[in-house]
Enzyme design. Structure first.
Site, mmCIF file in Angstrom:
data_model
loop_
_atom_site.group_PDB
_atom_site.id
_atom_site.type_symbol
_atom_site.label_atom_id
_atom_site.label_comp_id
_atom_site.label_asym_id
_atom_site.label_seq_id
_atom_site.Cartn_x
_atom_site.Cartn_y
_atom_site.Cartn_z
ATOM 1 N N ASP A 1 32.163 40.256 43.430
ATOM 2 C CA ASP A 1 31.503 40.478 42.145
ATOM 3 C C ASP A 1 32.355 40.031 40.957
ATOM 4 O O ASP A 1 32.586 40.804 40.017
ATOM 5 C CB ASP A 1 31.156 41.962 41.984
ATOM 6 C CG ASP A 1 30.340 42.515 43.144
ATOM 7 O OD1 ASP A 1 29.514 41.765 43.678
ATOM 8 O OD2 ASP A 1 30.545 43.681 43.512
ATOM 9 N N GLU B 1 19.913 40.727 39.942
ATOM 10 C CA GLU B 1 21.051 41.564 39.545
ATOM 11 C C GLU B 1 22.182 40.708 39.002
ATOM 12 O O GLU B 1 22.112 39.476 39.006
ATOM 13 C CB GLU B 1 21.536 42.390 40.740
ATOM 14 C CG GLU B 1 21.928 41.554 41.940
ATOM 15 C CD GLU B 1 22.129 42.388 43.204
ATOM 16 O OE1 GLU B 1 22.099 43.634 43.126
ATOM 17 O OE2 GLU B 1 22.308 41.791 44.278
#
Length: 571
Positions: A37, A209
């Site tokens: 991430d 997302e």
């Protein structure tokens, strides 16, 4: 005529000089191992990058680079238990998907503490810290928050529930936005929805997302991941003339994915997505994103790693590496490489030894919090107090870990320890989660000194004994080694210098994979000491930790390094 020739010679010299012709090889991954991430920001000629850490502590490492290739960890955002801890949370929960931004002398990190209070923002005047205590954002209901500054106006955008909290299908999500007050650190006005479902809701897209907004050539680009953070992962993009939309999707989405490629291709890079777009030192656009390197099918133990690729603009739309269907293990950029002094290697194949006389490298990990009274540093190395807590529980055991960064690697340590009972153990663990690990330890069996190998199991309360060997009773020093070779792990011990003996070879490494264990984290090699629920005053010392990685696919980068250092301290 002579003046003309002189000027011509000077111009040739300028355009053919080493400085003008310098190139940099950008290796992949740029951060090997469990660095998922990624989010990054450019501040002048500097780049700063943060990653998820879930329930490991300290949380959210901060890396610095001048060239998008050489990265040095300069701190951690969550480095004080007073900021937060993750006690009681499984290792795969905790901190999800941070964002990082900069505005007028202040750095901002946004993130989600999943299951506990949700989204927050912290600030700092230096990216190395110290970072503030978290300011919680209860109105921001979702995950993956990021900040976008448009002049003096700021916005926070994030993944959220389906409209009216009524999903049309599993994985139906939205991207939403608030205006944000960067001084008082709170949302302003009312929430607005930017994207419903994904690129084309009629096709039931899942898990939109990791959203970001960038502004370029009068357009606002909203880009986000779609498809879930596994083999169907992708990156998609929308654009608008206003930060608040309406946003129109690119007709050739996705702009990044590996999901349609043959599964049996050599040295595959898969699951690519969750990208951040940045301007490089050459003025061109680059994507920094997560992907994985499986050793077979969807089996990988190194977690989701941080990758880079060039971006091409087509008709005012960004497309990641359109020249190749397969992501490359190296790209060439036309600018100067800038190495980071004192940085441990993070890409390619490398070997180094961590010593523990004065400080701990900031990349080392504790479980859920840090108990500074439970360990010490000195000439004996890292000395851990034996605590009753175990790695099978949701507390803070005596554990200090280093990420597995290669498919093929070894980790070694010198352990000085004498068990006082069968409950007392110390050694090395290859840890995926509370149920999926291997632990090679020194202990006692019926009063005799032994080295043992244990495997975690799904009941989460006990370990299964896999192998055992007797030890001579003439000293406390024991050398331990774990060797990973893709789906096989082997465990060795030595009672003297280079007198290695196998305890167990070829143990099932797929047991440590995300595919088997689930969750979002990678394997961590931990120095670990426990009294298994009993009270103990015993200690175990680890002289040093040597790590060496050698993945054939990374050899083309020509990156080999060896360091002996420990960077900034963990407070």
């Amino acid at each position: 005529m002579k003046r003309t020739l002189a000027l011509l010679a000077l111009s040739v010299k300028l355009f053919s000089s080493p400085a003008a012709a310098q190139t940099t090889t950008l290796p992949n991954p740029i951060l090997t191992g469990f660095y998922p991430d990624p989010a990054a920001v450019q501040v002048g000629s500097d780049y700063y990058l943060v990653n998820s850490t879930f329930s490991y502590f300290p949380g959210l490492p901060v890396f610095h680079s001048k060239d998008l290739k050489n990265w040095k960890q300069i701190g951690n955002v969550i480095d004080r238990p007073a900021q937060m801890n993750f006690l009681g949370q499984r290792m795969t929960r905790g901190l999800f998907a941070p964002g990082i931004a900069y505005h007028k002398g202040t750095y901002y990190v946004t993130c989600t503490n999943i299951d506990h209070r949700g989204n927050f923002v912290v600030t700092a005047k230096s990216p190395a810290g110290p970072w503030s205590d978290p300011v919680w954002l209860p109105e921001v209901r979702g995950i993956d928050p990021s900040l976008f500054f448009d002049g003096d106006k700021a916005y926070i955008l994030y993944n959220s529930d389906a409209p009216d909290r009524k999903p049309l299908y599993d994985g139906h999500r939205t991207i939403r936005i608030y205006e944000f007050d960067p001084v008082n650190l709170k949302v302003v006005g009312t929430e607005q929805q930017l994207v419903n479902g994904g690129v084309d809701i009629s096709k039931k897209p899942v898990w939109i997302e990791g959203p970001h907004i960038m502004k370029k050539n009068g357009w606002y680009y909203l880009y986000a991941a779609e498809g879930g953070t596994s083999v169907n992962h992708s990156q998609v993009v929308f654009r608008s003339k206003s930060a608040l939309g309406p946003y129109v999707p690119y007709e050739n989405n996705p702009i990044l994915t590996q999901r349609d490629l043959p599964a049996d291709r050599p040295n595959p890079i898969t699951s690519a997505g969750h990208a951040n777009l940045l301007e490089g030192p050459d003025g061109k656009t680059y994507a920094i994103f997560l992907a994985v390197r499986p050793y077979s099918d969807n089996f990988y133990n190194t977690g989701r790693e941080t990758f880079i690729a060039p971006v091409t603009w087509k008709n005012d739309w960004p497309v990641v590496d359109p020249e190749h269907k397969e992501l490359q293990y190296a790209y060439t950029a036309n600018y100067k490489e800038v190495k980071q002094k004192g940085a441990l290697p993070q890409s390619g194949n490398f070997k180094y030894t961590l010593s523990f006389e004065k400080e701990l490298d900031p990349a080392l990990l504790f479980m859920r919090s840090i108990d500074s009274a439970s360990f010490s540093l000195g000439k004996a190395g890292l000395t851990l107090n034996l605590k009753p807590a175990t790695i099978m529980e949701l507390g803070n055991p005596s554990f200090v870990g280093k990420r597995q960064q290669h498919i093929n690697c070894t980790v070694e340590t010198e352990l000085n320890f004498s068990a006082g009972s069968e409950k007392e153990q110390a050694g090395l663990v290859a840890f995926q989660d509370e149920h999926h690990f291997y632990f090679i330890s020194r202990s006692k069996d019926k009063g005799a000194d032994v080295v043992q190998l244990f495997q975690g199991n799904t009941n989460g309360k006990t370990m299964d004994l896999v192998a055992q060997a007797p030890l001579a009773a003439n000293g406390n020093k024991l050398l331990l080694r774990i060797k990973a070779e893709g789906p096989a792990y082997s465990f060795y011990f030595s009672e003297g210098a280079n007198n290695w003996k196998p305890l167990k070879e070829g143990v099932d490494g797929k047991f440590l994979s995300t595919q088997v264990a689930g969750g979002f984290i990678g394997v961590v090699f931990g120095m670990y000491a426990t009294s298994n629920g009993a009270t103990s005053t015993n200690k175990a010392s680890f002289k040093s930790l040597t790590y060496a990685g050698n993945d054939p696919a990374l050899n083309l980068q020509g990156s080999k390094a060896e360091n002996k250092t420990a960077a900034g301290p963990i407070r």
